[in-house]
Motif scaffolding. Structure first.
Motif, short mmCIF file in Angstrom:
data_model
loop_
_atom_site.label_atom_id
_atom_site.label_comp_id
_atom_site.label_asym_id
_atom_site.label_seq_id
_atom_site.Cartn_x
_atom_site.Cartn_y
_atom_site.Cartn_z
N LEU A 213 0.87 -1.18 0.00
CA LEU A 213 0.00 0.00 0.00
C LEU A 213 0.91 1.23 0.00
O LEU A 213 1.58 1.51 0.99
CB LEU A 213 -0.89 0.03 1.25
N VAL B 286 1.35 5.51 -0.81
CA VAL B 286 0.58 6.75 -0.94
C VAL B 286 1.52 7.82 -1.46
O VAL B 286 2.66 7.94 -1.02
CB VAL B 286 -0.10 7.16 0.39
N SER C 194 -11.89 7.04 -3.60
CA SER C 194 -12.40 6.85 -2.24
C SER C 194 -12.18 8.16 -1.50
O SER C 194 -11.63 9.12 -2.07
CB SER C 194 -11.66 5.72 -1.52
N TYR D 28 -9.95 8.75 0.44
CA TYR D 28 -8.51 8.97 0.60
C TYR D 28 -7.85 9.53 -0.66
O TYR D 28 -6.72 10.01 -0.61
CB TYR D 28 -7.81 7.66 0.96
N HIS E 157 -7.31 5.51 -6.06
CA HIS E 157 -6.55 4.26 -5.86
C HIS E 157 -6.23 3.65 -7.21
O HIS E 157 -7.12 3.48 -8.04
CB HIS E 157 -7.38 3.25 -5.06
N TYR E 158 -4.96 3.32 -7.41
CA TYR E 158 -4.51 2.61 -8.60
C TYR E 158 -4.04 1.24 -8.11
O TYR E 158 -3.21 1.16 -7.19
CB TYR E 158 -3.33 3.33 -9.26
N GLU E 159 -4.54 0.19 -8.73
CA GLU E 159 -4.21 -1.14 -8.22
C GLU E 159 -3.92 -2.10 -9.35
O GLU E 159 -4.70 -2.21 -10.30
CB GLU E 159 -5.38 -1.66 -7.37
N GLU F 266 -1.07 -1.52 -4.54
CA GLU F 266 -2.12 -0.49 -4.52
C GLU F 266 -1.46 0.83 -4.15
O GLU F 266 -0.81 0.94 -3.11
CB GLU F 266 -3.20 -0.85 -3.49
N VAL G 262 -2.20 4.84 -3.61
CA VAL G 262 -3.23 5.87 -3.46
C VAL G 262 -2.62 7.20 -3.86
O VAL G 262 -1.59 7.61 -3.30
CB VAL G 262 -3.73 5.96 -2.00
#
Ligand code: SAM
Length: 219
Positions: free
Chosen positions: A63, A65, A88, A90, A93-95, A100, A102
């Motif tokens: 994860l 950011v 979202s 937050y 999000h790219y996954e 993932e 953010v």
């Protein structure tokens, strides 16, 4: 540093902090943390670091950011991945695969967002922040990581009066006092690296160390 500072750096491709290979000191010390395969690793202020791809290649879930959309999209493009994208509270999000990322402000991530992270990796994140934000970074953001979480922190130390940050010099006393409230801190390695960093010498820096810490969150 304000977000605009970083957006401009990415816009102008002034990303001297980015490395073409995973961080060597991370490769050397990560296994000593004994983070089990499959665990989720939090990478704050991630840029497009190849460390995220390395974690994924080792079977970890990542994860990250990162403020800059340029950085986030470059990470997936450079690894030949087409991410699924969703919004979202937050950020975006790219996954893809086990990563993932953010695109958003790290300080907006709450305990729910970080709940299943069992480890944190910080290279050029704490030292990217000026003193007041460093305090928030540890006492707010890291405080939201679950108990039992462990991590690796890599810092730089140099005479701060010889050059402006970022990267800032964050000496061992400051690391220990920032993390003392919630984390046990162990120094794993200190290395003098001025010879390998000629740009610092060109800017008048006379001594440069990198320091690797193990972090262990207390219950
Ligand atoms: C010095 S770079 C380090 C990037 C990465 N850790 C690496 O080793 O290449 C710091 C990064 O943090 C990002 N950043 C700064 N403030 C942030 C914030 N509040 N939330 C998310 N990302 C942030 C910047 O855009 C920049 O890419």
């Amino acid at each position: 540093m304000q977000p605009d500072f970083w957006h401009q750096r990415w816009q102008d491709n002034q990303i001297g902090f980015h490395q073409d290979q995973p961080t060597p000191l991370m490769l050397k010390h990560w296994s000593s943390l004994q983070v089990p395969t499959g665990a989720r690793v939090f990478v704050p202020l991630a840029g497009k670091t190849r460390d995220m791809a390395w974690f994924a290649s080792q079977g970890y879930r990542v994860l990250g950011v990162e403020l800059s959309r340029i950085a986030v999209e470059a990470f997936f493009e450079e690894h030949g991945l087409t991410p699924a994208v969703r919004e979202s509270r937050y950020g975006t999000h790219y996954e893809a695969g086990n990563v993932e990322l953010v695109c958003g402000d790290a300080f907006a991530l709450d305990a729910a967002a970080l709940a299943d992270c069992s480890a944190v990796f910080d290279r050029a994140a704490l030292i990217a922040l000026p003193p007041a934000l460093r305090e928030r970074y540890v006492h707010e953001l890291h405080a939201r990581l679950p108990s039992g979480c462990c991590g690796l922190l890599i810092t730089l130390e140099y005479p701060q009066h010889e050059k402006d940050g970022p990267p800032f010099s964050v000496i061992e006393d400051e690391v220990r006092s920032l993390y003392a409230r919630d984390w046990n801190v162990t120094t794993l390695e200190r290395r003098a690296i001025l010879e390998q960093q000629p740009k610092f010498a060109e800017e008048g820096v006379t001594a440069l160390d990198t320091v690797v810490y193990r972090l262990q969150r207390r219950d």
